[in-house]
Design an enzyme around this catalytic site. Sequence first.
Site, PDB file in Angstrom:
ATOM      1  N   TYR A  25      12.568  -5.521  -1.408  1.00 28.40           N
ATOM      2  CA  TYR A  25      13.151  -5.855  -0.111  1.00 28.40           C
ATOM      3  C   TYR A  25      13.005  -4.637   0.808  1.00 28.40           C
ATOM      4  O   TYR A  25      13.956  -4.124   1.370  1.00 28.40           O
ATOM      5  CB  TYR A  25      14.623  -6.249  -0.297  1.00 28.40           C
ATOM      6  CG  TYR A  25      15.174  -7.127   0.813  1.00 28.40           C
ATOM      7  CD1 TYR A  25      14.725  -8.428   0.985  1.00 28.40           C
ATOM      8  CD2 TYR A  25      16.153  -6.635   1.687  1.00 28.40           C
ATOM      9  CE1 TYR A  25      15.225  -9.227   2.006  1.00 28.40           C
ATOM     10  CE2 TYR A  25      16.662  -7.434   2.703  1.00 28.40           C
ATOM     11  CZ  TYR A  25      16.196  -8.729   2.847  1.00 28.40           C
ATOM     12  OH  TYR A  25      16.688  -9.528   3.852  1.00 28.40           O
ATOM     13  N   SER A  27       9.750  -2.603   3.377  1.00 28.82           N
ATOM     14  CA  SER A  27       9.005  -2.846   4.614  1.00 28.82           C
ATOM     15  C   SER A  27       8.419  -4.266   4.651  1.00 28.82           C
ATOM     16  O   SER A  27       8.692  -5.034   5.567  1.00 28.82           O
ATOM     17  CB  SER A  27       7.899  -1.797   4.741  1.00 28.82           C
ATOM     18  OG  SER A  27       7.120  -2.034   5.877  1.00 28.82           O
ATOM     19  N   SER A  53      18.483  -1.694  -2.052  1.00 26.62           N
ATOM     20  CA  SER A  53      18.191  -2.919  -1.289  1.00 26.62           C
ATOM     21  C   SER A  53      19.052  -4.113  -1.674  1.00 26.62           C
ATOM     22  O   SER A  53      19.143  -5.071  -0.919  1.00 26.62           O
ATOM     23  CB  SER A  53      16.736  -3.344  -1.477  1.00 26.62           C
ATOM     24  OG  SER A  53      15.889  -2.273  -1.541  1.00 26.62           O
ATOM     25  N   GLN A  86       4.186  -1.011  -9.251  1.00 31.80           N
ATOM     26  CA  GLN A  86       3.892  -2.386  -9.672  1.00 31.80           C
ATOM     27  C   GLN A  86       3.460  -2.565 -11.133  1.00 31.80           C
ATOM     28  O   GLN A  86       3.998  -3.444 -11.816  1.00 31.80           O
ATOM     29  CB  GLN A  86       2.859  -3.012  -8.734  1.00 31.80           C
ATOM     30  CG  GLN A  86       3.412  -3.297  -7.343  1.00 31.80           C
ATOM     31  CD  GLN A  86       2.367  -3.878  -6.409  1.00 31.80           C
ATOM     32  OE1 GLN A  86       1.279  -4.257  -6.846  1.00 31.80           O
ATOM     33  NE2 GLN A  86       2.678  -3.940  -5.120  1.00 31.80           N
ATOM     34  N   HIS A 108      -1.630  -6.219  -1.112  1.00 36.31           N
ATOM     35  CA  HIS A 108      -2.679  -5.199  -1.176  1.00 36.31           C
ATOM     36  C   HIS A 108      -3.391  -5.415  -2.512  1.00 36.31           C
ATOM     37  O   HIS A 108      -2.747  -5.705  -3.519  1.00 36.31           O
ATOM     38  CB  HIS A 108      -2.026  -3.814  -1.098  1.00 36.31           C
ATOM     39  CG  HIS A 108      -2.987  -2.654  -1.115  1.00 36.31           C
ATOM     40  ND1 HIS A 108      -4.300  -2.746  -0.690  1.00 36.31           N
ATOM     41  CD2 HIS A 108      -2.811  -1.365  -1.499  1.00 36.31           C
ATOM     42  CE1 HIS A 108      -4.880  -1.561  -0.820  1.00 36.31           C
ATOM     43  NE2 HIS A 108      -3.995  -0.714  -1.307  1.00 36.31           N
ATOM     44  N   GLY A 134       5.828  -3.811   8.047  1.00 31.76           N
ATOM     45  CA  GLY A 134       6.688  -4.980   7.898  1.00 31.76           C
ATOM     46  C   GLY A 134       7.551  -5.286   9.116  1.00 31.76           C
ATOM     47  O   GLY A 134       7.739  -6.455   9.462  1.00 31.76           O
ATOM     48  N   ASP A 191      -9.548  -0.466   2.768  1.00 26.73           N
ATOM     49  CA  ASP A 191      -8.239   0.116   3.050  1.00 26.73           C
ATOM     50  C   ASP A 191      -8.192   1.582   2.620  1.00 26.73           C
ATOM     51  O   ASP A 191      -7.774   2.452   3.385  1.00 26.73           O
ATOM     52  CB  ASP A 191      -7.163  -0.693   2.303  1.00 26.73           C
ATOM     53  CG  ASP A 191      -5.766  -0.196   2.580  1.00 26.73           C
ATOM     54  OD1 ASP A 191      -5.209  -0.601   3.613  1.00 26.73           O
ATOM     55  OD2 ASP A 191      -5.229   0.591   1.784  1.00 26.73           O
ATOM     56  N   GLU A 227      -3.001  19.568  23.801  1.00 24.52           N
ATOM     57  CA  GLU A 227      -4.422  19.237  23.871  1.00 24.52           C
ATOM     58  C   GLU A 227      -4.913  18.436  22.678  1.00 24.52           C
ATOM     59  O   GLU A 227      -5.658  17.473  22.836  1.00 24.52           O
ATOM     60  CB  GLU A 227      -5.257  20.525  23.988  1.00 24.52           C
ATOM     61  CG  GLU A 227      -5.228  21.133  25.369  1.00 24.52           C
ATOM     62  CD  GLU A 227      -5.586  20.133  26.464  1.00 24.52           C
ATOM     63  OE1 GLU A 227      -6.462  19.264  26.245  1.00 24.52           O
ATOM     64  OE2 GLU A 227      -4.966  20.216  27.547  1.00 24.52           O
TER      65      GLU A 227
HETATM   66  P1  NAP Z   1       8.424  -0.452   0.152  1.00 22.81           P
HETATM   67  O1  NAP Z   1       9.000  -0.713   1.487  1.00 22.81           O
HETATM   68  O2  NAP Z   1       8.288   0.993  -0.241  1.00 22.81           O
HETATM   69  O3  NAP Z   1       9.294  -1.203  -0.975  1.00 22.81           O
HETATM   70  C1  NAP Z   1      10.593  -0.865  -1.166  1.00 22.81           C
HETATM   71  C2  NAP Z   1      11.258  -1.942  -1.975  1.00 22.81           C
HETATM   72  O4  NAP Z   1      10.752  -1.922  -3.310  1.00 22.81           O
HETATM   73  C3  NAP Z   1      12.740  -1.739  -2.045  1.00 22.81           C
HETATM   74  O5  NAP Z   1      13.388  -2.975  -1.982  1.00 22.81           O
HETATM   75  C4  NAP Z   1      12.909  -1.094  -3.405  1.00 22.81           C
HETATM   76  O6  NAP Z   1      14.145  -1.412  -3.969  1.00 22.81           O
HETATM   77  C5  NAP Z   1      11.830  -1.769  -4.216  1.00 22.81           C
HETATM   78  N1  NAP Z   1      11.404  -0.932  -5.337  1.00 22.81           N
HETATM   79  C6  NAP Z   1      10.777   0.259  -5.281  1.00 22.81           C
HETATM   80  N2  NAP Z   1      10.554   0.745  -6.513  1.00 22.81           N
HETATM   81  C7  NAP Z   1      11.061  -0.173  -7.358  1.00 22.81           C
HETATM   82  C8  NAP Z   1      11.146  -0.240  -8.772  1.00 22.81           C
HETATM   83  N3  NAP Z   1      10.651   0.723  -9.560  1.00 22.81           N
HETATM   84  N4  NAP Z   1      11.752  -1.308  -9.315  1.00 22.81           N
HETATM   85  C9  NAP Z   1      12.255  -2.285  -8.537  1.00 22.81           C
HETATM   86  N5  NAP Z   1      12.202  -2.285  -7.199  1.00 22.81           N
HETATM   87  C10 NAP Z   1      11.611  -1.237  -6.626  1.00 22.81           C
HETATM   88  O7  NAP Z   1       7.028  -1.174  -0.053  1.00 22.81           O
HETATM   89  P2  NAP Z   1       6.061  -1.748   1.093  1.00 22.81           P
HETATM   90  O8  NAP Z   1       5.591  -0.618   1.950  1.00 22.81           O
HETATM   91  O9  NAP Z   1       6.702  -2.934   1.712  1.00 22.81           O
HETATM   92  O10 NAP Z   1       4.822  -2.206   0.202  1.00 22.81           O
HETATM   93  C11 NAP Z   1       4.850  -3.389  -0.570  1.00 22.81           C
HETATM   94  C12 NAP Z   1       3.439  -3.903  -0.704  1.00 22.81           C
HETATM   95  O11 NAP Z   1       2.958  -4.254   0.587  1.00 22.81           O
HETATM   96  C13 NAP Z   1       2.444  -2.885  -1.262  1.00 22.81           C
HETATM   97  O12 NAP Z   1       1.521  -3.561  -2.049  1.00 22.81           O
HETATM   98  C14 NAP Z   1       1.765  -2.351  -0.010  1.00 22.81           C
HETATM   99  O13 NAP Z   1       0.449  -1.864  -0.229  1.00 22.81           O
HETATM  100  C15 NAP Z   1       1.725  -3.626   0.832  1.00 22.81           C
HETATM  101  N6  NAP Z   1       1.595  -3.403   2.276  1.00 22.81           N
HETATM  102  C16 NAP Z   1       2.467  -2.587   2.916  1.00 22.81           C
HETATM  103  C17 NAP Z   1       2.391  -2.443   4.281  1.00 22.81           C
HETATM  104  C18 NAP Z   1       3.386  -1.593   5.024  1.00 22.81           C
HETATM  105  O14 NAP Z   1       3.247  -1.439   6.221  1.00 22.81           O
HETATM  106  N7  NAP Z   1       4.399  -1.017   4.413  1.00 22.81           N
HETATM  107  C19 NAP Z   1       1.387  -3.116   5.018  1.00 22.81           C
HETATM  108  C20 NAP Z   1       0.529  -3.985   4.331  1.00 22.81           C
HETATM  109  C21 NAP Z   1       0.636  -4.108   2.964  1.00 22.81           C
HETATM  110  P3  NAP Z   1      15.319  -0.320  -4.182  1.00 22.81           P
HETATM  111  O15 NAP Z   1      16.194  -0.421  -2.987  1.00 22.81           O
HETATM  112  O16 NAP Z   1      15.960  -0.789  -5.426  1.00 22.81           O
HETATM  113  O17 NAP Z   1      14.653   1.014  -4.299  1.00 22.81           O
HETATM  114 MG    MG Z   2      -3.504   1.570   2.834  1.00 28.37          MG
END
Ligand code: NAP
Ligand code: MG
Length: 329
Positions: A25, A27, A53, A86, A108, A134, A191, A227
Site C-alpha cells: 500500500y 506509491s 501501511s 518481491q 515492473h 503512484g 526501464d 546554471e
Molecule cells: P513502495 O511504495 O516502496 O511500496 C511500499 C509498500 O510495500 C508499503 O505498503 C510497504 O508496507 C510494502 N512493503 C515493503 N516491503 C515489504 C515487505 N518486505 N513485506 C511486506 N510489505 C512490504 O513501492 P512502489 O514504488 O509502489 O513500487 C511497487 C511496484 O511498482 C514495483 O514493482 C515498482 O517497480 C513499480 N512501479 C513503481 C512506480 C513508482 O512510481 N513508484 C512506477 C511504476 C512502477 P509497510 O508499510 O509494511 O512497509
Molecule cells: Mg525504473
Amino acid sequence: MAIIYKDEDANLSILKDKTIAVIGYGSQGKHQALNMRDSGLNVIIGLRKEGKSWNMAEEDGFKVYEISEASKISDFIAILIPDVEQPRIYEKEIAPYLTKGKILGFAHGFNIHFGLIRPPNYVDVIMVAPKSPGVRVREEFLKGYGVPALVAVYQDATGYAWEEALAWAKAIGSTKPGVIKTTFKEETETDLFGEQCVLVGGLMELIKKGFEVLIENGYQPELAYFEVLNETKLIMDLIHQGGIEHMLKGVSDTAKYGGLVYGPKVIDDHVKRNMYKILENVTSGNFAKEWMGDPEKSRKKLNELMSEIQKHPIEKTGKEVRRLMGIEK
Ligand code: NAP
Ligand code: MG
C-alpha cells in the site's frame, strides 16, 4: 508504430466477479487500489501486520489481510511492493496459494524477466506499468483521466490474460490516455537503461560534472547551481511540452548555436559507446545479478553511495539556494 489500446479496447467485466488482492500500500499499491475500487472492482489489501501501511489502508476503508491470507482468498494478486522485496515475499507468502487460473500482476517486469520469480505454468502473469509515480495515477483518475502505462502478458494460462491486463489498465484509468503493448523483457530493459544512462544516472552526472568544472575554475557555487541545475527544469519543461526543436526555439540564438555545435562534443561518441556497454550489462543479466544477488551487500553499498552524494558540494549550495528562493523550507 506501437500498438496502443484505449478505453474502447478494454472491458472491466472480466475482473468484476473476482477478488483482487493488492499486495503493498505504497506509491503504486495505495493509488491503484483506490482507483480500482472506484471503478467498481472488489479490492482487498495484503500487508505485513507490523508495517506502517496497515492502518492507513484500513483507514481508507479497505479490508486488510496478511499477504499469505490475501493471496489465498483472492483470484488476482497484484504485487505492488518494492522489487527487491518481491522474490522473498513471493516464495513464502504468495507462491503456496497460487492455484490454477489465478492471475499474478506486476507493475515492473524485473523479477519475472530475470527469473527471480518463477510462477507455475497454470497462472496468468500480466503487467501494467504506469509511466508515472503512484500519486499521479490517483490525481489523474480523480480528474476523470489517467496516466499512460505499458501493458504486457508473460504467461497466458487461461487464454484471457490480455483481457485481464487491459481491464486492470482500464480500472486504474490508464486506457483513457492509452496503454502501449510491450513485453516484460522490453519494459525491463528499457526501464533500466533509461534510468541508468539518461534519467537518474546520466542527468545527475551531467549536472554534477558541470558544477564541478565551474567551481574548480573559481566561479561562485551559487551561480554554478543556477546554471547547471536550476535551469535544467526550465529546459526540460520546454522539451516535454513540444520536443527538442520547440526548446531550441525558446532559447537565445547564442544558446541554440552553442548547444548545437558543442553539445555533441561533450556527449560524444565515447558516451554513446558507454551507453552500449551499459545496455549490454542490463541485457546480459549482469546488472540484475549485481543488484539482487546479495541484497544485504547491495543495500550496504547503496547506503554508502547515498551518503557520498549528500557530501557533494552541489547539495550544500543547493539547499541554501532553494531556501533563498522559497523552493525548500
Ligand atoms: P513502495 O511504495 O516502496 O511500496 C511500499 C509498500 O510495500 C508499503 O505498503 C510497504 O508496507 C510494502 N512493503 C515493503 N516491503 C515489504 C515487505 N518486505 N513485506 C511486506 N510489505 C512490504 O513501492 P512502489 O514504488 O509502489 O513500487 C511497487 C511496484 O511498482 C514495483 O514493482 C515498482 O517497480 C513499480 N512501479 C513503481 C512506480 C513508482 O512510481 N513508484 C512506477 C511504476 C512502477 P509497510 O508499510 O509494511 O512497509
Ligand atoms: Mg525504473
